[in-house]
Design an enzyme around this catalytic site. Structure first.
Site, mmCIF file in Angstrom:
data_model
loop_
_atom_site.group_PDB
_atom_site.id
_atom_site.type_symbol
_atom_site.label_atom_id
_atom_site.label_comp_id
_atom_site.label_asym_id
_atom_site.label_seq_id
_atom_site.Cartn_x
_atom_site.Cartn_y
_atom_site.Cartn_z
ATOM 1 N N ARG A 35 46.327 31.458 34.648
ATOM 2 C CA ARG A 35 45.611 31.199 33.333
ATOM 3 C C ARG A 35 46.101 30.216 32.342
ATOM 4 O O ARG A 35 45.159 29.604 31.873
ATOM 5 C CB ARG A 35 45.247 32.598 32.727
ATOM 6 C CG ARG A 35 44.404 33.544 33.696
ATOM 7 C CD ARG A 35 43.952 34.799 33.145
ATOM 8 N NE ARG A 35 43.003 35.641 33.824
ATOM 9 C CZ ARG A 35 42.775 36.859 33.737
ATOM 10 N NH1 ARG A 35 43.514 37.618 32.879
ATOM 11 N NH2 ARG A 35 41.892 37.345 34.268
ATOM 12 N N LYS A 199 33.792 50.444 46.039
ATOM 13 C CA LYS A 199 32.514 51.306 45.766
ATOM 14 C C LYS A 199 31.221 50.278 45.844
ATOM 15 O O LYS A 199 31.327 49.123 45.147
ATOM 16 C CB LYS A 199 32.399 52.022 44.511
ATOM 17 C CG LYS A 199 33.603 53.105 44.437
ATOM 18 C CD LYS A 199 33.678 53.764 43.300
ATOM 19 C CE LYS A 199 34.264 55.279 43.446
ATOM 20 N NZ LYS A 199 34.517 55.859 41.770
ATOM 21 N N GLY A 355 40.498 39.801 41.595
ATOM 22 C CA GLY A 355 41.889 39.771 41.671
ATOM 23 C C GLY A 355 42.366 40.039 43.117
ATOM 24 O O GLY A 355 43.537 39.553 43.456
ATOM 25 N N GLY A 378 35.268 40.272 36.302
ATOM 26 C CA GLY A 378 34.066 40.784 35.740
ATOM 27 C C GLY A 378 33.009 39.752 35.520
ATOM 28 O O GLY A 378 31.859 39.686 35.868
HETATM 29 P P1 AMP Z 1 37.287 46.687 43.988
HETATM 30 O O1 AMP Z 1 37.991 46.701 42.688
HETATM 31 O O2 AMP Z 1 35.934 47.344 43.952
HETATM 32 O O3 AMP Z 1 37.094 45.295 44.466
HETATM 33 O O4 AMP Z 1 37.980 47.472 45.119
HETATM 34 C C1 AMP Z 1 39.336 47.248 45.324
HETATM 35 C C2 AMP Z 1 39.736 48.483 45.712
HETATM 36 O O5 AMP Z 1 39.266 48.705 47.132
HETATM 37 C C3 AMP Z 1 41.496 48.048 46.572
HETATM 38 O O6 AMP Z 1 42.096 48.713 45.746
HETATM 39 C C4 AMP Z 1 41.219 48.741 47.969
HETATM 40 O O7 AMP Z 1 42.440 49.548 48.336
HETATM 41 C C5 AMP Z 1 40.144 49.768 48.070
HETATM 42 N N1 AMP Z 1 39.474 49.856 49.358
HETATM 43 C C6 AMP Z 1 39.036 48.722 50.176
HETATM 44 N N2 AMP Z 1 38.916 49.209 51.257
HETATM 45 C C7 AMP Z 1 38.955 50.828 51.156
HETATM 46 C C8 AMP Z 1 38.751 51.845 52.045
HETATM 47 N N3 AMP Z 1 38.069 51.625 53.425
HETATM 48 N N4 AMP Z 1 38.948 53.148 51.734
HETATM 49 C C9 AMP Z 1 39.436 53.260 50.243
HETATM 50 N N5 AMP Z 1 39.563 52.239 49.459
HETATM 51 C C10 AMP Z 1 39.436 50.767 50.064
#
Ligand code: AMP
Length: 397
Positions: A35, A199, A355, A378
């Site tokens: 950054r 999610k 990230g 974000g």
């Molecule tokens: P996000 O912050 O929504 O981009 O999510 C990132 C997180 O999703 C990471 O910490 C991953 O460990 C988690 N993740 C990715 N695939 C899976 C999965 N199949 N089951 C559980 N967590 C997951």
């Protein structure tokens, strides 16, 4: 909205909102200067014009004026990057700061203390914004893309106190906006988006916007299981959001109606527990046994995704394909990074942000191959949702 090349900063003092929210180790040394490097071109342009620069930023989430969040800690790294002395003042508003600004000579840089030492910053307090605007700067520049989605005092409200001729987007902000538009609105077809992460709920807006813009939408990571379940697959103990099944069905239907190819995992690496030393198996995505959970995409899915990526002219990637924090489940995410790297070498335009995806790209040494790596988390997601960010809007008002 002005950009830097519209303005001349000779003998002028310019207040720049940068994003120096950088990671520090236990000795308060900067462990990733991305950054700080990202804001350098803006500072250089102003200094080269013959002006001086006042830098303001937040660092972390301080409750009070906690020393561990002092921007003092980044001075050494900033001096290294800018190859010059950095003047520092241990506040960001008030007489002491105004005096330091008044004493600033052309060519000099002044760094202010953490904006979030004042709770007014995050509240978007008008008086606090006014106090920043009255420090004595002639121009206000926003170059903090990472916080451009926040209507904070220094990122948005402050712009009210500078007329249109005295505010502009910095070079980083300009580059981010340009790259996102290039991928999202002016992307050469076929356009492919790969969206991963834990999610669906955190990326609904992104998916709903992309479904109207891309040719291929690839959904991986934890969020894929909500879609797989919505299609009637047995997902075992995989992460799922049962309250989003209806939404997933609607997105699947919308993709069909829009002629968008929605691609979900066809095989998975499943594990008997959420751990790096779990037992693992590769199974097809239709049937995960009870007691097992999908933690990465399988080899067939990697191949399928690679084919789609190699046939794309524009690629957008946000979010990991698996629990990449565990080596055992990092392969899918890494393969996506490598695929995008190859496609970019062959002329595709690629935009990677968030990230986890950026960390994967860096780990694989692909930084130079990807067309644009966004500095926003974000903020990038909100741009991909099609929203107008308050930090950007404020520069045109
Ligand atoms: P996000 O912050 O929504 O981009 O999510 C990132 C997180 O999703 C990471 O910490 C991953 O460990 C988690 N993740 C990715 N695939 C899976 C999965 N199949 N089951 C559980 N967590 C997951």
């Amino acid at each position: 909205m002005n950009i830097l090349k519209d303005l001349n900063f000779n003998h002028k003092k310019t207040l720049i909102r940068v994003d120096y929210n950088v990671p520090l180790n236990n000795e308060f040394q900067v462990t990733d200067n991305t950054r700080i490097l990202a804001a350098r071109p803006t500072i250089e342009k102003i200094l080269n014009d013959g002006g001086s620069v006042i830098l303001m930023s937040h660092l972390g989430r301080p409750k009070n004026k906690e020393e561990k969040f002092s921007l003092r800690h980044i001075i050494a790294e900033l001096e290294k990057v800018m190859k010059q002395k950095i003047n520092f003042v241990d506040d960001c508003i008030g007489d002491k700061v105004a005096k330091a600004v008044a004493g600033l000579n052309d060519g000099e840089i002044l760094l202010l203390e953490n904006l979030r030492y004042y709770p007014e910053e995050k509240k978007g307090d008008e008086n606090f914004a006014k106090a920043l605007a009255e420090l004595g700067a002639d121009y206000y520049i926003n170059d903090a893309f990472g916080t451009a989605h926040r209507a904070h005092a220094s990122t948005s409200v402050i712009a009210r106190f500078f007329d249109k001729k005295h505010k502009a987007a910095g070079k980083l902000l300009e580059k981010e906006i340009h790259s996102i538009r290039k991928a999202l609105d002016e992307g050469q077809k076929p356009v492919t988006a790969i969206i991963g992460g834990a999610k669906v709920s955190s990326k609904i807006g992104v998916i709903e916007n992309l479904i109207n813009k891309v040719d291929n939408l690839i959904i991986v990571g934890g969020m894929a299981f909500t879609f797989l379940k919505a299609l009637g697959n047995n997902i075992g103990n995989s992460i799922v959001e049962d309250d989003k099944l209806e939404l997933a069905r609607r997105i699947i239907k919308e993709a069909k109606e829009n002629g968008v190819s929605l691609i979900l995992p066809v095989d998975l690496v499943i594990a008997d527990k959420f751990s790096n030393d779990a037992q693992t198996k590769i199974v097809d995505a239709l049937n995960i046994p009870d007691g097992w959970q999908g933690l990465d995409i399988g080899p067939e899915t990697q191949k399928l995704i690679d084919q789609v990526i190699q046939n794309s002219k524009t690629i957008i990637w946000n979010g990991p394909a698996g629990v990449f924090e565990f080596d055992k489940f990092a392969t899918g995410t890494e393969q996506i990074g490598l695929s995008i790297g190859r496609a970019s070498e062959n002329g595709a335009f690629s935009l990677v942000g968030g990230g986890d995806s950026v960390a994967a790209v860096k780990k694989l040494g692909l930084t130079d191959k990807i067309s644009y790596i966004s500095t926003g988390g974000g903020a990038l997601l909100e741009m991909l949702e099609g929203k107008t960010l308050p930090g950007i809007a404020a520069l045109s008002e």
